[in-house]
Structure formats: C-alpha cells, structure tokens
Design a protein around this motif. Structure first.
Motif, PDB file in Angstrom:
ATOM      1  N   GLU A 214      29.970 -17.251  -8.247  1.00 31.81           N
ATOM      2  CA  GLU A 214      29.440 -17.463  -9.504  1.00 31.81           C
ATOM      3  C   GLU A 214      30.024 -16.710 -10.622  1.00 31.81           C
ATOM      4  O   GLU A 214      30.587 -15.484 -10.350  1.00 31.81           O
ATOM      5  CB  GLU A 214      27.971 -17.093  -9.341  1.00 31.81           C
ATOM      6  CG  GLU A 214      26.998 -17.585 -10.473  1.00 31.81           C
ATOM      7  CD  GLU A 214      27.314 -18.937 -10.961  1.00 31.81           C
ATOM      8  OE1 GLU A 214      26.622 -19.914 -10.515  1.00 31.81           O
ATOM      9  OE2 GLU A 214      28.233 -19.291 -11.857  1.00 31.81           O
ATOM     10  N   VAL A 215      29.947 -17.025 -11.831  1.00 35.55           N
ATOM     11  CA  VAL A 215      30.491 -16.293 -12.925  1.00 35.55           C
ATOM     12  C   VAL A 215      29.750 -15.895 -13.876  1.00 35.55           C
ATOM     13  O   VAL A 215      28.662 -16.867 -14.620  1.00 35.55           O
ATOM     14  CB  VAL A 215      31.691 -17.081 -13.677  1.00 35.55           C
ATOM     15  CG1 VAL A 215      32.395 -16.451 -14.632  1.00 35.55           C
ATOM     16  CG2 VAL A 215      32.823 -17.497 -12.530  1.00 35.55           C
ATOM     17  N   GLU A 236      30.346 -14.380  -2.051  1.00 33.32           N
ATOM     18  CA  GLU A 236      29.652 -13.957  -1.056  1.00 33.32           C
ATOM     19  C   GLU A 236      30.169 -12.876   0.062  1.00 33.32           C
ATOM     20  O   GLU A 236      29.404 -12.238   0.649  1.00 33.32           O
ATOM     21  CB  GLU A 236      29.025 -15.192  -0.334  1.00 33.32           C
ATOM     22  CG  GLU A 236      28.196 -15.881  -1.160  1.00 33.32           C
ATOM     23  CD  GLU A 236      27.668 -17.206  -0.760  1.00 33.32           C
ATOM     24  OE1 GLU A 236      26.355 -17.392  -0.466  1.00 33.32           O
ATOM     25  OE2 GLU A 236      28.192 -17.999  -0.178  1.00 33.32           O
ATOM     26  N   ARG A 237      31.378 -12.987   0.320  1.00 32.32           N
ATOM     27  CA  ARG A 237      31.942 -12.230   1.301  1.00 32.32           C
ATOM     28  C   ARG A 237      33.254 -11.665   0.840  1.00 32.32           C
ATOM     29  O   ARG A 237      33.854 -12.075  -0.036  1.00 32.32           O
ATOM     30  CB  ARG A 237      32.159 -13.285   2.449  1.00 32.32           C
ATOM     31  CG  ARG A 237      30.960 -13.508   3.236  1.00 32.32           C
ATOM     32  CD  ARG A 237      31.428 -14.067   4.881  1.00 32.32           C
ATOM     33  NE  ARG A 237      31.884 -15.410   4.421  1.00 32.32           N
ATOM     34  CZ  ARG A 237      31.390 -16.457   4.227  1.00 32.32           C
ATOM     35  NH1 ARG A 237      29.921 -16.539   4.189  1.00 32.32           N
ATOM     36  NH2 ARG A 237      31.926 -17.734   3.936  1.00 32.32           N
ATOM     37  N   ASN A 238      33.523 -10.623   1.497  1.00 29.22           N
ATOM     38  CA  ASN A 238      34.718  -9.600   1.286  1.00 29.22           C
ATOM     39  C   ASN A 238      35.966 -10.581   1.331  1.00 29.22           C
ATOM     40  O   ASN A 238      36.774 -10.517   0.630  1.00 29.22           O
ATOM     41  CB  ASN A 238      34.802  -8.467   2.319  1.00 29.22           C
ATOM     42  CG  ASN A 238      34.512  -7.376   1.674  1.00 29.22           C
ATOM     43  OD1 ASN A 238      34.787  -6.880   0.355  1.00 29.22           O
ATOM     44  ND2 ASN A 238      33.671  -6.307   2.132  1.00 29.22           N
ATOM     45  N   SER A 239      35.824 -11.253   2.452  1.00 28.71           N
ATOM     46  CA  SER A 239      37.205 -12.177   2.480  1.00 28.71           C
ATOM     47  C   SER A 239      37.394 -12.892   1.408  1.00 28.71           C
ATOM     48  O   SER A 239      38.450 -13.370   0.912  1.00 28.71           O
ATOM     49  CB  SER A 239      36.855 -13.175   4.050  1.00 28.71           C
ATOM     50  OG  SER A 239      35.735 -13.772   3.780  1.00 28.71           O
ATOM     51  N   LYS A 281      26.439 -10.247  -1.531  1.00 26.23           N
ATOM     52  CA  LYS A 281      26.234 -10.959  -0.248  1.00 26.23           C
ATOM     53  C   LYS A 281      25.207 -12.084  -0.305  1.00 26.23           C
ATOM     54  O   LYS A 281      24.123 -11.918  -0.727  1.00 26.23           O
ATOM     55  CB  LYS A 281      25.688  -9.851   0.799  1.00 26.23           C
ATOM     56  CG  LYS A 281      26.470 -10.160   2.100  1.00 26.23           C
ATOM     57  CD  LYS A 281      26.284  -8.861   3.022  1.00 26.23           C
ATOM     58  CE  LYS A 281      26.683  -9.311   4.433  1.00 26.23           C
ATOM     59  NZ  LYS A 281      26.191 -10.204   5.143  1.00 26.23           N
ATOM     60  N   ASP A 282      25.697 -13.235   0.032  1.00 21.17           N
ATOM     61  CA  ASP A 282      24.709 -14.523   0.302  1.00 21.17           C
ATOM     62  C   ASP A 282      23.935 -14.651  -1.055  1.00 21.17           C
ATOM     63  O   ASP A 282      22.680 -14.901  -1.102  1.00 21.17           O
ATOM     64  CB  ASP A 282      23.370 -14.154   1.318  1.00 21.17           C
ATOM     65  CG  ASP A 282      24.598 -14.328   2.724  1.00 21.17           C
ATOM     66  OD1 ASP A 282      25.653 -14.780   2.774  1.00 21.17           O
ATOM     67  OD2 ASP A 282      23.808 -13.608   3.729  1.00 21.17           O
ATOM     68  N   LYS A 289      18.634 -12.911  -7.493  1.00 21.88           N
ATOM     69  CA  LYS A 289      20.240 -13.374  -7.913  1.00 21.88           C
ATOM     70  C   LYS A 289      20.263 -14.691  -8.960  1.00 21.88           C
ATOM     71  O   LYS A 289      20.960 -14.818  -9.685  1.00 21.88           O
ATOM     72  CB  LYS A 289      21.127 -13.204  -7.038  1.00 21.88           C
ATOM     73  CG  LYS A 289      21.544 -11.882  -6.360  1.00 21.88           C
ATOM     74  CD  LYS A 289      22.192 -11.106  -7.393  1.00 21.88           C
ATOM     75  CE  LYS A 289      22.166  -9.705  -7.338  1.00 21.88           C
ATOM     76  NZ  LYS A 289      22.214  -8.755  -8.604  1.00 21.88           N
ATOM     77  N   LEU A 290      19.563 -15.724  -7.967  1.00 23.89           N
ATOM     78  CA  LEU A 290      19.657 -17.041  -8.712  1.00 23.89           C
ATOM     79  C   LEU A 290      19.262 -17.189  -9.870  1.00 23.89           C
ATOM     80  O   LEU A 290      19.585 -17.606 -11.025  1.00 23.89           O
ATOM     81  CB  LEU A 290      19.136 -17.975  -7.710  1.00 23.89           C
ATOM     82  CG  LEU A 290      19.622 -18.201  -6.287  1.00 23.89           C
ATOM     83  CD1 LEU A 290      19.042 -19.256  -5.350  1.00 23.89           C
ATOM     84  CD2 LEU A 290      21.147 -18.861  -6.530  1.00 23.89           C
ATOM     85  N   SER A 291      17.851 -16.541 -10.194  1.00 24.81           N
ATOM     86  CA  SER A 291      17.338 -16.309 -11.694  1.00 24.81           C
ATOM     87  C   SER A 291      18.200 -15.591 -12.598  1.00 24.81           C
ATOM     88  O   SER A 291      18.285 -15.770 -13.742  1.00 24.81           O
ATOM     89  CB  SER A 291      15.749 -15.798 -11.330  1.00 24.81           C
ATOM     90  OG  SER A 291      15.753 -14.355 -11.223  1.00 24.81           O
TER      91      SER A 291
END
Ligand code: GDP
Ligand code: MG
Length: 295
Positions: A214-215, A236-239, A281-282, A289-291
């Motif tokens: 997400e930006v 979502e993840r370090n990788s 994360k997630d 986070k979504l809002s």
C-alpha cells in the motif's frame, strides 16, 4: 449507483493564460464540495482540480498543466495542445482578463477545433475602467467568435459565478457519473500520486508483492516550480520489503524514477519524490490500518 435517466456529467476544462484567475474561479465554483476521483483509469493528461456533485449532475473540473504559457512553442505542439485540452472537454471554459487583447495565433486553432461548447469568461470586471470599456471588450470578443456564451465575471469578488454554473450545466451532456459520488477527500492530488506509484509497483513486480503493498503519500508540498513528496510504501513482510527495494536499491529506484516522470506530466511541474518502505505486518487484515489507508 442508481442514476436518474437525465443525469448529466462531463469534463469541464479551464484554459487561459497564467494569472487570469482560473484557480480563483475554481475555488468559487467548487466551494466546499471538492470531492475526488477514485478510478485508476484517470488519464495523466489532465490535472483534476475538483468535482462538483449534485443529485442529477457531476461536473469534473480540470485543467491541462502548462498550457497557454507565453513561451509556448506554437505550430508543432499546437495540435497536440488542442487535442489534449479541447477535444477531451465536454465544456471548455476559456478565461481571459478584461484588459486582454485577442491572441489570434493562440486562439484560432482552438476555436477551429471546437464548435459550440466554448464559454468565454471575461474575468476581473472589477478592474474595468468603466461600463463602456467592458461593453467594448465584450463586443470585440463577440465579433471574433461565436461562443456558446460570453460571461463577464469577477472570480475574486464572486460576481456572476452562478451564471457560469448555469451555463455549464446547460451544456453538460446527459451521461451517468464518471466517478463515485459518495467519496470525499480534501487531498485528491496525494491520491493520484499514490496511484501512480502503485501502478509502477504493479508493472514491476509479479504475484503477491503488489497486492501486499500500500502506498500513502504522507507529505505533499507544492510551490510554484516543484512539488516535494514523501511516499510511504507498506508491505506485509520483511521478504517483500527486500524484493521491493531490490539489489542495491535498484528496484525502488526504478519505481521512483518512472513514477516521478508520470507525476511531472500529470502535475505539470517538477517533482521531488522520496520513498520509504516499511513493514506493516498483515496490514490488510488490520482494520485500523485499513481506515488509515482510506478504505
Ligand atoms: P491562474 O493562474 O489563472 O490560476 O490565476 P489565479 O486564480 O491564481 O489568480 C491570479 C491573480 O489574479 C490572483 O492575485 C488573484 O487574486 C487575481 N484575481 C483573480 N480573479 C480576479 C478578479 O476577478 N479580480 C481581480 N481584481 N483580481 C483577480
Ligand atoms: Mg492557477
């Protein structure tokens, strides 16, 4: 969306030389009702200035960055300019100042391309010397071309703005709304900027990385020549962060360079873009986070 059969919607493009009062008029026309565009399909040709929604209409105001500059190279670029700013508009608002002379070299090609949908706004009537001067100017324009309407206004003083609105509505085509009517924000430019970055990420990476990204454009500072932006890219993840940044930062650099190029066309200005990648994360599953991201 359920629309009325006679719903009107269209693109209203404002053109005119610098300083004639385009932005001032925009503020008056759109008022507090600025809403945004949520479609990714928006072209990068226009800079959306604002949208005005009513029960049975939607007016999308835009301008074309960098047009009608005095140093504008005529001839070669002219046709492209005409195509961009004129053909795409449902209604064209050509704004001049009360003291302005007719610049035929600039205007002839525009007027040749369009019939019946140009409204001429003669702005800054508060600066007119007297009634006679204003009347002379208006008949000068009338003689020059058969505009759909000629409206003398003062954008600054808010004079005759309601007439502008009425005429726009009159010439707006019957069409369903181009954008959702219920989404509002005061930051449409940030939204476009983040969409451009997102698009580059989608074009550069495969599979889950784009969908986990997400930006958010957390800073957007515009001055006359340059826009400085800070974009925060969440994965979502370090990788995923590693993949996105790439070897020696090459991936992120590519995205930034491509995004910046598009942004400069879109905003008609130089852009300075800083990008940060962080792991949330997630984020997709976390409601707060979504809002924050505006979903
Ligand atoms: P733009 O470059 O076409 O967007 O022009 P702006 O809206 O930024 O206006 C340029 C300048 O003209 C600003 O100083 C405005 O306050 C001024 N201006 C705009 N409309 C009017 C008007 O109706 N009367 C007067 N006197 N000044 C105006
Ligand atoms: Mg302006």
């Amino acid at each position: 969306m359920s629309e009325k059969p006679n719903h009107k919607s269209g693109f209203v493009n404002i053109i005119g030389k610098p300083n004639v009062g385009k932005s001032t008029l925009m503020n008056k026309l759109v008022g507090e009702n600025v809403s945004i565009i949520t479609s990714k399909a928006q072209t990068t040709r226009h800079r959306i200035l604002g949208m005005l929604n009513g029960e049975d209409f939607q007016i999308v105001y835009s301008d074309t960055p960098g047009i009608l500059k005095p140093q504008y190279a005529l001839h070669k670029s002219m046709m492209q300019f005409v195509r961009l700013s004129v053909e795409d508009a449902d209604v064209l608002l050509l704004m001049v100042e009360v003291g302005e002379k007719i610049d035929r070299e600039l205007l002839d090609p525009i007027l040749r391309k369009t019939e019946g949908k140009i409204i001429l706004l003669v702005n800054k009537i508060d600066l007119a010397k007297n009634e006679q001067q204003l009347e002379d100017k208006i008949s000068m324009w009338k003689e020059y071309h058969e505009f759909a309407a000629i409206i003398p206004i003062s954008a600054l003083k808010g004079q005759h703005i309601d007439q502008v609105f009425d005429r726009i509505l009159e010439h707006l085509p019957v069409h369903p709304p181009y954008y959702p009517k219920d989404q509002f924000t005061d930051k449409p430019e940030r939204f476009f900027a983040s969409e451009i970055i997102r698009e580059k990420i989608f074009q550069t990476y495969k599979q889950e990385v784009p969908y986990s990204t997400e930006v958010v454009v957390s800073e957007f500072k515009e001055d006359e020549k340059i826009i400085r932006m800070r974009a925060e890219i969440s994965v979502e993840r370090n990788s995923q962060k590693g993949i996105l940044i790439g070897k020696k930062g090459a991936g992120l650099k590519k995205i930034g360079t491509e995004a910046r190029k598009d942004m400069e066309v879109f905003f008609g200005k130089q852009v300075f873009l800083e990008q940060y990648v962080k792991v949330e994360k997630d984020w997709r599953r976390k409601k707060n986070k979504l809002s924050q991201f505006g979903y």
